[in-house]
Design a protein around this motif. Structure first.
Motif, PDB file in Angstrom:
ATOM      1  N   ALA A  64       0.831  -1.209   0.000  1.00  0.00           N
ATOM      2  CA  ALA A  64       0.000   0.000   0.000  1.00  0.00           C
ATOM      3  C   ALA A  64       0.867   1.261   0.000  1.00  0.00           C
ATOM      4  O   ALA A  64       2.049   1.230   0.357  1.00  0.00           O
ATOM      5  N   ALA A  65       0.258   2.362  -0.393  1.00  0.00           N
ATOM      6  CA  ALA A  65       0.958   3.654  -0.424  1.00  0.00           C
ATOM      7  C   ALA A  65       1.446   4.035   0.963  1.00  0.00           C
ATOM      8  O   ALA A  65       0.840   3.678   1.973  1.00  0.00           O
ATOM      9  N   GLY A  66       2.540   4.789   1.006  1.00  0.00           N
ATOM     10  CA  GLY A  66       3.055   5.321   2.259  1.00  0.00           C
ATOM     11  C   GLY A  66       4.339   4.660   2.690  1.00  0.00           C
ATOM     12  O   GLY A  66       5.149   5.272   3.383  1.00  0.00           O
ATOM     13  N   VAL A 142       1.427   5.007  -8.699  1.00  0.00           N
ATOM     14  CA  VAL A 142       1.885   6.205  -7.994  1.00  0.00           C
ATOM     15  C   VAL A 142       0.679   6.875  -7.336  1.00  0.00           C
ATOM     16  O   VAL A 142      -0.294   7.236  -8.010  1.00  0.00           O
ATOM     17  N   ASN A 143       0.766   7.014  -6.025  1.00  0.00           N
ATOM     18  CA  ASN A 143      -0.276   7.648  -5.229  1.00  0.00           C
ATOM     19  C   ASN A 143       0.022   9.144  -5.190  1.00  0.00           C
ATOM     20  O   ASN A 143       1.127   9.555  -4.838  1.00  0.00           O
ATOM     21  N   VAL A 144      -0.957   9.962  -5.576  1.00  0.00           N
ATOM     22  CA  VAL A 144      -0.729  11.403  -5.710  1.00  0.00           C
ATOM     23  C   VAL A 144      -1.575  12.149  -4.673  1.00  0.00           C
ATOM     24  O   VAL A 144      -2.791  11.925  -4.578  1.00  0.00           O
ATOM     25  N   VAL A 211      -9.209   6.155  -7.706  1.00  0.00           N
ATOM     26  CA  VAL A 211      -9.401   7.083  -6.593  1.00  0.00           C
ATOM     27  C   VAL A 211      -9.408   6.271  -5.305  1.00  0.00           C
ATOM     28  O   VAL A 211      -9.945   5.158  -5.269  1.00  0.00           O
ATOM     29  N   LYS A 212      -8.755   6.812  -4.274  1.00  0.00           N
ATOM     30  CA  LYS A 212      -8.671   6.105  -2.991  1.00  0.00           C
ATOM     31  C   LYS A 212      -9.540   6.800  -1.956  1.00  0.00           C
ATOM     32  O   LYS A 212      -9.418   8.009  -1.749  1.00  0.00           O
ATOM     33  N   LEU A 213     -10.399   6.033  -1.314  1.00  0.00           N
ATOM     34  CA  LEU A 213     -11.422   6.601  -0.431  1.00  0.00           C
ATOM     35  C   LEU A 213     -11.140   6.330   1.039  1.00  0.00           C
ATOM     36  O   LEU A 213     -10.442   5.379   1.397  1.00  0.00           O
ATOM     37  N   SER A 262      -4.398   2.440  11.277  1.00  0.00           N
ATOM     38  CA  SER A 262      -4.343   1.382  10.259  1.00  0.00           C
ATOM     39  C   SER A 262      -4.127   0.046  10.958  1.00  0.00           C
ATOM     40  O   SER A 262      -3.842   0.002  12.153  1.00  0.00           O
ATOM     41  N   GLY A 263      -4.253  -1.032  10.212  1.00  0.00           N
ATOM     42  CA  GLY A 263      -3.987  -2.360  10.756  1.00  0.00           C
ATOM     43  C   GLY A 263      -5.254  -3.094  11.157  1.00  0.00           C
ATOM     44  O   GLY A 263      -6.363  -2.754  10.728  1.00  0.00           O
ATOM     45  N   ALA A 264      -5.078  -4.086  12.040  1.00  0.00           N
ATOM     46  CA  ALA A 264      -6.170  -5.005  12.378  1.00  0.00           C
ATOM     47  C   ALA A 264      -7.492  -4.307  12.752  1.00  0.00           C
ATOM     48  O   ALA A 264      -8.558  -4.751  12.314  1.00  0.00           O
ATOM     49  N   GLY A 289      -6.604  -2.456   4.113  1.00  0.00           N
ATOM     50  CA  GLY A 289      -6.991  -2.139   5.483  1.00  0.00           C
ATOM     51  C   GLY A 289      -6.995  -3.396   6.328  1.00  0.00           C
ATOM     52  O   GLY A 289      -7.904  -4.221   6.209  1.00  0.00           O
ATOM     53  N   GLY A 290      -5.946  -3.576   7.131  1.00  0.00           N
ATOM     54  CA  GLY A 290      -5.916  -4.691   8.072  1.00  0.00           C
ATOM     55  C   GLY A 290      -5.661  -6.054   7.470  1.00  0.00           C
ATOM     56  O   GLY A 290      -5.938  -7.068   8.109  1.00  0.00           O
ATOM     57  N   VAL A 291      -5.136  -6.110   6.266  1.00  0.00           N
ATOM     58  CA  VAL A 291      -4.808  -7.423   5.683  1.00  0.00           C
ATOM     59  C   VAL A 291      -3.478  -7.902   6.266  1.00  0.00           C
ATOM     60  O   VAL A 291      -2.443  -7.254   6.083  1.00  0.00           O
ATOM     61  N   LEU A 310      -1.319  -4.043   1.532  1.00  0.00           N
ATOM     62  CA  LEU A 310      -1.082  -3.963   2.972  1.00  0.00           C
ATOM     63  C   LEU A 310       0.117  -3.070   3.263  1.00  0.00           C
ATOM     64  O   LEU A 310       1.004  -2.896   2.422  1.00  0.00           O
ATOM     65  N   TYR A 311       0.118  -2.533   4.453  1.00  0.00           N
ATOM     66  CA  TYR A 311       1.264  -1.784   4.971  1.00  0.00           C
ATOM     67  C   TYR A 311       1.551  -2.232   6.405  1.00  0.00           C
ATOM     68  O   TYR A 311       2.616  -2.768   6.709  1.00  0.00           O
ATOM     69  N   THR A 312       0.571  -2.057   7.303  1.00  0.00           N
ATOM     70  CA  THR A 312       0.813  -2.270   8.724  1.00  0.00           C
ATOM     71  C   THR A 312       1.289  -3.697   9.030  1.00  0.00           C
ATOM     72  O   THR A 312       2.162  -3.900   9.884  1.00  0.00           O
ATOM     73  N   SER A 313       0.765  -4.682   8.340  1.00  0.00           N
ATOM     74  CA  SER A 313       1.161  -6.070   8.648  1.00  0.00           C
ATOM     75  C   SER A 313       2.586  -6.362   8.200  1.00  0.00           C
ATOM     76  O   SER A 313       3.199  -7.309   8.692  1.00  0.00           O
TER      77      SER A 313
HETATM   78  C1  LIG Z   1       2.913   5.420   7.938  1.00  0.00           C
HETATM   79  C2  LIG Z   1       1.818   5.373   6.918  1.00  0.00           C
HETATM   80  C3  LIG Z   1       1.850   6.247   5.845  1.00  0.00           C
HETATM   81  C4  LIG Z   1       0.849   6.212   4.879  1.00  0.00           C
HETATM   82  N1  LIG Z   1       0.913   7.066   3.820  1.00  0.00           N
HETATM   83  C5  LIG Z   1      -0.047   6.994   2.860  1.00  0.00           C
HETATM   84  C6  LIG Z   1       0.016   7.826   1.717  1.00  0.00           C
HETATM   85  O1  LIG Z   1       0.973   8.590   1.550  1.00  0.00           O
HETATM   86  N2  LIG Z   1      -0.982   7.744   0.802  1.00  0.00           N
HETATM   87  C7  LIG Z   1      -2.038   6.877   0.961  1.00  0.00           C
HETATM   88  O2  LIG Z   1      -2.932   6.831   0.123  1.00  0.00           O
HETATM   89  N3  LIG Z   1      -2.112   6.069   2.027  1.00  0.00           N
HETATM   90  C8  LIG Z   1      -1.148   6.094   2.970  1.00  0.00           C
HETATM   91  N4  LIG Z   1      -1.224   5.262   4.046  1.00  0.00           N
HETATM   92  C9  LIG Z   1      -2.391   4.359   4.167  1.00  0.00           C
HETATM   93  C10 LIG Z   1      -2.104   2.969   3.615  1.00  0.00           C
HETATM   94  O3  LIG Z   1      -1.793   3.019   2.238  1.00  0.00           O
HETATM   95  C11 LIG Z   1      -3.323   2.047   3.817  1.00  0.00           C
HETATM   96  O4  LIG Z   1      -4.415   2.556   3.080  1.00  0.00           O
HETATM   97  C12 LIG Z   1      -3.721   1.943   5.283  1.00  0.00           C
HETATM   98  O5  LIG Z   1      -2.587   1.921   6.124  1.00  0.00           O
HETATM   99  C13 LIG Z   1      -4.540   0.692   5.559  1.00  0.00           C
HETATM  100  O6  LIG Z   1      -3.793  -0.475   5.255  1.00  0.00           O
HETATM  101  P1  LIG Z   1      -3.025  -1.347   6.382  1.00  0.00           P
HETATM  102  O7  LIG Z   1      -4.034  -1.617   7.468  1.00  0.00           O
HETATM  103  O8  LIG Z   1      -2.579  -2.588   5.666  1.00  0.00           O
HETATM  104  O9  LIG Z   1      -1.884  -0.533   6.862  1.00  0.00           O
HETATM  105  C14 LIG Z   1      -0.218   5.270   5.010  1.00  0.00           C
HETATM  106  C15 LIG Z   1      -0.233   4.381   6.086  1.00  0.00           C
HETATM  107  C16 LIG Z   1       0.760   4.411   7.041  1.00  0.00           C
HETATM  108  C17 LIG Z   1       0.710   3.430   8.179  1.00  0.00           C
END
Ligand SMILES: Cc1cc2nc3c(=O)[nH]c(=O)nc-3n(C[C@H](O)[C@H](O)[C@H](O)COP(=O)(O)O)c2cc1C
Length: 349
Positions: A64-66, A142-144, A211-213, A262-264, A289-291, A310-313
């Motif tokens: 995921a983005a970030g 690319v997330n804008v 688009v991301k909601l 974010s996360g679980a 989200g929470g995967v 995913l990001y948090t996991s």
């Molecule tokens: C530190 C951090 C930075 C993030 N930055 C972005 C971002 O720049 N753009 C975006 O669309 N989402 C961003 N996110 C959100 C993640 O892309 C994702 O939508 C969200 O964390 C839910 O997924 P997860 O539960 O797997 O983390 C960020 C999340 C975290 C934890």
């Protein structure tokens, strides 16, 4: 291996740990060492392949983005077994983001709170890097985002500036109007403002546009945004970003920190939005989200997600997270008699 590394990383402030990991990944990528990861982490199986918004994915689990705001490590992330990598958010202007600390581990909840505020090197730098450095075989999105200094009225031109710099190199572009850490940004999800941005970018080029909601949008607002995405001719919807809500049952001391959770704790809410969007439109949905496990990914896929992110996991489960999910998905597909991931998309609708 991560069992050994994790306690050390978790002793560091979260952002320091994150920067350290990113530096390691960058060093591996630049030296070519990352290719060795692929042998360990990449699950190659035709049943995992899937297609959405004109892209072919070797598996449905993306970053995921970030995580990689400046597109520094997309090849290293792909070598960890991810089927696509979304870099950014990138903004037109480079910006430092919010003061630190701005990233918090909610360990007892397997969650994070962040208020990063779109810290990134800006569209010129990230655009050049995408042009100049080799990209992975896996699709790179690319997330804008909107620059903090830009007024909401001027958002379309701000997004357009970044789009023009990244869209040629990108496999898809995401209009991020859902991060909670840029003042006013989420107001851009309203119909009129969103229409202006989406139309501006749809006219700007052919790169698949999504688009991301936010998970905090009311149903009517989600429905409006999805209808608009269809009308403008977008290619997909990403559900969801982080939430500013705090469920009552969070146990970690840092739960009240300001920012996006974010996360679980957001998993079910994100899945419900995936389902709602998938029921409303034939546009592909990216579920996030929470995967953390194969069961989590499978649930979002069955609810209508063509691919998940995913990001948090990645923080809590470590570098094998994509492999573990993909291996588990193969078992779940077999158990339920699906020939491929694509067959399971929307099975619960
Ligand atoms: C530190 C951090 C930075 C993030 N930055 C972005 C971002 O720049 N753009 C975006 O669309 N989402 C961003 N996110 C959100 C993640 O892309 C994702 O939508 C969200 O964390 C839910 O997924 P997860 O539960 O797997 O983390 C960020 C999340 C975290 C934890």
């Amino acid at each position: 291996m991560y069992r050994l590394l994790k306690p050390l990383l978790f002793r560091l402030p979260p952002e320091t740990a994150h920067d350290g990991v990113r530096r390691l990944l960058r060093a591996a990528q630049q030296s070519g060492l990352h290719r060795a990861y692929a042998r360990n982490y990449l699950v190659e199986d035709d049943r995992l392949t899937t297609e959405a918004f004109g892209q072919s994915f070797s598996n449905p689990v993306g970053v995921a983005a970030g995580f990689d705001k400046n597109a520094a490590v997309p090849r290293a992330l792909a070598a960890l077994g991810f089927g696509h990598v979304e870099v950014g958010a990138v903004t037109a202007e480079s910006q430092p983001g919010n003061p630190k600390p701005r990233l918090f581990r909610l360990r007892e909840d397997e969650a994070l709170v962040n208020r990063m505020g779109f810290n990134n090197a800006g569209a010129d730098v990230v655009g050049s890097r995408l042009d100049d450095e080799p990209l992975p075989d896996a699709p790179v999105g690319v997330n804008v985002g909107k620059s903090k200094v830009t007024a909401l009225e001027d958002a379309p031109e701000d997004y357009r500036y970044t789009y023009d710099r990244v869209a040629d190199a990108a496999d898809y572009v995401v209009v991020n109007v859902s991060s909670p850490n840029t003042p006013g940004l989420r107001e851009l999800q309203g119909r009129e403002r969103l229409a202006a941005i989406l139309e501006e970018l749809r006219d700007a080029g052919e790169t698949p546009l999504l688009v991301k909601l936010s998970p905090d949008l009311h149903r009517d607002a989600v429905a409006d945004a999805v209808d608009l995405a269809e009308e403008v001719g977008l290619d997909g919807v990403i559900a969801t970003n982080t939430t500013t809500d705090r469920p009552d049952d969070l146990r970690s001391p840092d739960a009240p920190q300001k920012g996006g959770l974010s996360g679980a704790p957001i998993r079910d809410r994100a899945t419900e939005q995936v389902r709602f969007v998938a029921e409303r439109t034939d546009l592909p949905v990216v579920g996030v989200g929470g995967v953390a496990t194969a069961a989590d990914a499978y649930e979002k896929i069955r609810a209508g997600a063509s691919v998940v992110q995913l990001y948090t996991s990645l923080v809590y489960r470590g570098p094998a997270v994509a492999r573990d999910i993909n291996e588990g998905l193969l078992e779940l597909l077999e158990r339920d008699g699906f020939d491929s991931v694509a067959d399971a998309v929307g099975a619960d609708l």
